[in-house]
Design a protein around this motif. Structure first.
Motif, PDB file in Angstrom:
ATOM      1  N   ASP A  99      -5.929   9.945  -2.312  1.00 19.06           N
ATOM      2  CA  ASP A  99      -5.134  10.534  -3.253  1.00 19.06           C
ATOM      3  C   ASP A  99      -4.597   8.804  -3.256  1.00 19.06           C
ATOM      4  O   ASP A  99      -4.086   8.508  -4.578  1.00 19.06           O
ATOM      5  N   THR A 100      -4.463   7.916  -2.831  1.00 18.07           N
ATOM      6  CA  THR A 100      -4.376   6.695  -1.979  1.00 18.07           C
ATOM      7  C   THR A 100      -5.620   6.357  -3.058  1.00 18.07           C
ATOM      8  O   THR A 100      -5.298   4.944  -3.951  1.00 18.07           O
ATOM      9  N   CYS A 101      -6.976   6.171  -3.127  1.00 14.89           N
ATOM     10  CA  CYS A 101      -7.940   5.492  -3.534  1.00 14.89           C
ATOM     11  C   CYS A 101      -7.644   6.376  -5.150  1.00 14.89           C
ATOM     12  O   CYS A 101      -8.011   4.895  -5.122  1.00 14.89           O
ATOM     13  N   ASP A 102      -7.260   7.325  -5.434  1.00 13.68           N
ATOM     14  CA  ASP A 102      -7.634   7.402  -6.744  1.00 13.68           C
ATOM     15  C   ASP A 102      -6.618   6.691  -7.824  1.00 13.68           C
ATOM     16  O   ASP A 102      -6.494   6.082  -8.426  1.00 13.68           O
ATOM     17  N   GLY A 103      -5.051   6.639  -6.583  1.00  9.72           N
ATOM     18  CA  GLY A 103      -4.307   5.802  -7.592  1.00  9.72           C
ATOM     19  C   GLY A 103      -4.712   4.639  -7.890  1.00  9.72           C
ATOM     20  O   GLY A 103      -4.514   4.654  -8.933  1.00  9.72           O
ATOM     21  N   LEU A 104      -4.225   3.920  -6.727  1.00 12.01           N
ATOM     22  CA  LEU A 104      -4.422   2.782  -6.547  1.00 12.01           C
ATOM     23  C   LEU A 104      -6.030   2.292  -7.400  1.00 12.01           C
ATOM     24  O   LEU A 104      -6.187   0.848  -8.234  1.00 12.01           O
ATOM     25  N   GLY A 105      -7.020   2.856  -7.784  1.00 12.92           N
ATOM     26  CA  GLY A 105      -7.969   2.461  -8.045  1.00 12.92           C
ATOM     27  C   GLY A 105      -7.570   3.111  -9.806  1.00 12.92           C
ATOM     28  O   GLY A 105      -8.261   2.091 -10.407  1.00 12.92           O
ATOM     29  N   THR A 112       0.037   0.871 -13.794  1.00 17.08           N
ATOM     30  CA  THR A 112       0.905   0.678 -13.414  1.00 17.08           C
ATOM     31  C   THR A 112       1.571   1.739 -12.567  1.00 17.08           C
ATOM     32  O   THR A 112       1.085   2.171 -11.967  1.00 17.08           O
ATOM     33  N   ARG A 113       2.918   1.049 -12.163  1.00 15.75           N
ATOM     34  CA  ARG A 113       3.718   1.763 -11.084  1.00 15.75           C
ATOM     35  C   ARG A 113       3.390   3.649 -11.506  1.00 15.75           C
ATOM     36  O   ARG A 113       3.372   4.057 -10.953  1.00 15.75           O
ATOM     37  N   LEU A 125       9.089  -1.068   4.589  1.00 14.78           N
ATOM     38  CA  LEU A 125       8.878  -1.025   2.960  1.00 14.78           C
ATOM     39  C   LEU A 125      10.132  -0.242   2.400  1.00 14.78           C
ATOM     40  O   LEU A 125      10.281   0.606   3.490  1.00 14.78           O
ATOM     41  N   PRO A 126      10.627  -0.208   1.335  1.00 16.93           N
ATOM     42  CA  PRO A 126      11.372   1.266   0.520  1.00 16.93           C
ATOM     43  C   PRO A 126      10.359   1.893  -0.032  1.00 16.93           C
ATOM     44  O   PRO A 126       9.797   1.782   0.018  1.00 16.93           O
ATOM     45  N   TYR A 127      11.259   3.223  -0.061  1.00 17.10           N
ATOM     46  CA  TYR A 127      10.271   4.643   0.152  1.00 17.10           C
ATOM     47  C   TYR A 127       8.999   4.401  -1.861  1.00 17.10           C
ATOM     48  O   TYR A 127      10.868   3.813  -2.385  1.00 17.10           O
ATOM     49  N   LYS A 144       3.570  -2.879  -1.385  1.00 17.63           N
ATOM     50  CA  LYS A 144       4.643  -3.233  -1.858  1.00 17.63           C
ATOM     51  C   LYS A 144       3.995  -3.683  -3.470  1.00 17.63           C
ATOM     52  O   LYS A 144       5.214  -3.899  -4.215  1.00 17.63           O
ATOM     53  N   ARG A 145       2.978  -4.309  -3.502  1.00 14.74           N
ATOM     54  CA  ARG A 145       2.573  -4.729  -4.925  1.00 14.74           C
ATOM     55  C   ARG A 145       2.334  -3.691  -5.917  1.00 14.74           C
ATOM     56  O   ARG A 145       2.895  -4.085  -7.056  1.00 14.74           O
ATOM     57  N   ARG A 146       2.290  -3.239  -5.749  1.00 15.57           N
ATOM     58  CA  ARG A 146       1.435  -1.862  -6.338  1.00 15.57           C
ATOM     59  C   ARG A 146       2.694  -0.449  -7.307  1.00 15.57           C
ATOM     60  O   ARG A 146       2.337  -0.390  -7.642  1.00 15.57           O
TER      61      ARG A 146
END
Length: 264
Positions: free
Chosen positions: A88-94, A98-99, A160-162, A232-234
């Motif tokens: 899911d992280t690869c799909d989302g960040l890839g 936008t956030r 990090l915050p949520y 943190k950045r994304r």
């Protein structure tokens, strides 16, 4: 904290992170957040069981088969919990620019191209690295990596915050920051491993050089630092999927460090 309460929290963590049946008579939702300090303890249990499978299969089959069997067993044992987070992280960040779009993609149950590629690469790396090690080195690696990687991923809950939408969180109690004191309590599990492994598996521990341990530490630190900066950045914080991805990346990083001398 009482021993009884900590035992309950360990049970909650086991129920949350694995498919191992745990009977809880008086469960309270807040215990899930508190149980995060025992995630590395659950990792120790998962690591021991996966190591046992690797060792048993290696008695009659080549290391590659043992590596595939132990990895498959680990996926079954945890219900692919962390692997799902990685995909899911690869799909989302890839795929998200936008956030908001990234979080939307990460909530989608469908598996995309980035997620598929990330998952396949992760599984290939795990299997190939474990197969490259001597049997008892792989046994130690599985025990250490499963516990340490869960400790490292919980460090993001401290730092990090949520970053997701709390109302859509799969486990709302986990959408709270962890205190540094709780994280230190989690580190006690890794200290326990450091004390017991030299006593229980002395020859295996002696076969692993200081260079390999240093490389494993550096690679794991680089992995968790990368995920910290990326999330943190994304996303301006961590998510459950992000924690799962961090666990997978740091687990592989530890394998890479411990296999370094055997892959040249």
């Amino acid at each position: 904290m009482s021993v009884k309460h900590e035992w309950r929290l360990l049970q909650v963590a086991t129920q949350f992170l694995t498919r191992i049946p745990v009977k809880m008579d008086d469960y309270q939702p807040d215990w899930l957040h508190q149980s995060s300090r025992h995630f590395s303890g659950v990792g120790l249990l998962v690591g021991i069981l996966c190591a046992a499978v690797f060792w048993a299969v290696s008695l009659g089959f080549p290391p590659l088969v043992a590596a595939i069997a132990s990895t498959t067993f680990g996926i079954k044992l945890t219900g692919a919990f962390h692997e799902d987070g990685l995909a899911d992280t690869c799909d989302g960040l890839g795929g998200g620019l936008t956030r908001e779009r990234t979080l939307t993609i990460m909530k989608d149950s469908r598996l995309g191209t980035y997620g598929t590629l990330g998952l396949v690469c992760a599984l290939l790396l795990k299997v190939s690295l474990l197969a490259a090690m001597p049997v008892m080195t792989a046994v130690v690696a599985l025990i250490v990596a499963h516990s340490a990687s869960r400790l490292l991923c919980t460090s993001l809950i401290v730092l990090l915050p949520y970053g997701g939408e709390i109302e859509h969180a799969k486990a709302k109690p986990m959408a709270q920051q962890m205190t540094f004191r709780q994280w230190l309590a989690s580190a006690l599990w890794l200290i326990l491993i450091g004390l017991l492994l030299p006593l229980l598996l002395p020859q295996a521990m002696h076969s692993i050089s200081l260079k390999q341990w240093v490389l494993a530490f550096i690679f794991a630190l680089l992995g968790v630092t990368h995920m910290y900066r990326l999330l943190k950045r994304r996303l301006q914080g961590y998510t459950g999927d992000g924690l799962g991805a961090t666990q997978q990346i740091t687990e592989i990083a530890i394998y890479a460090g411990l296999a370094a001398n055997f892959t040249g």
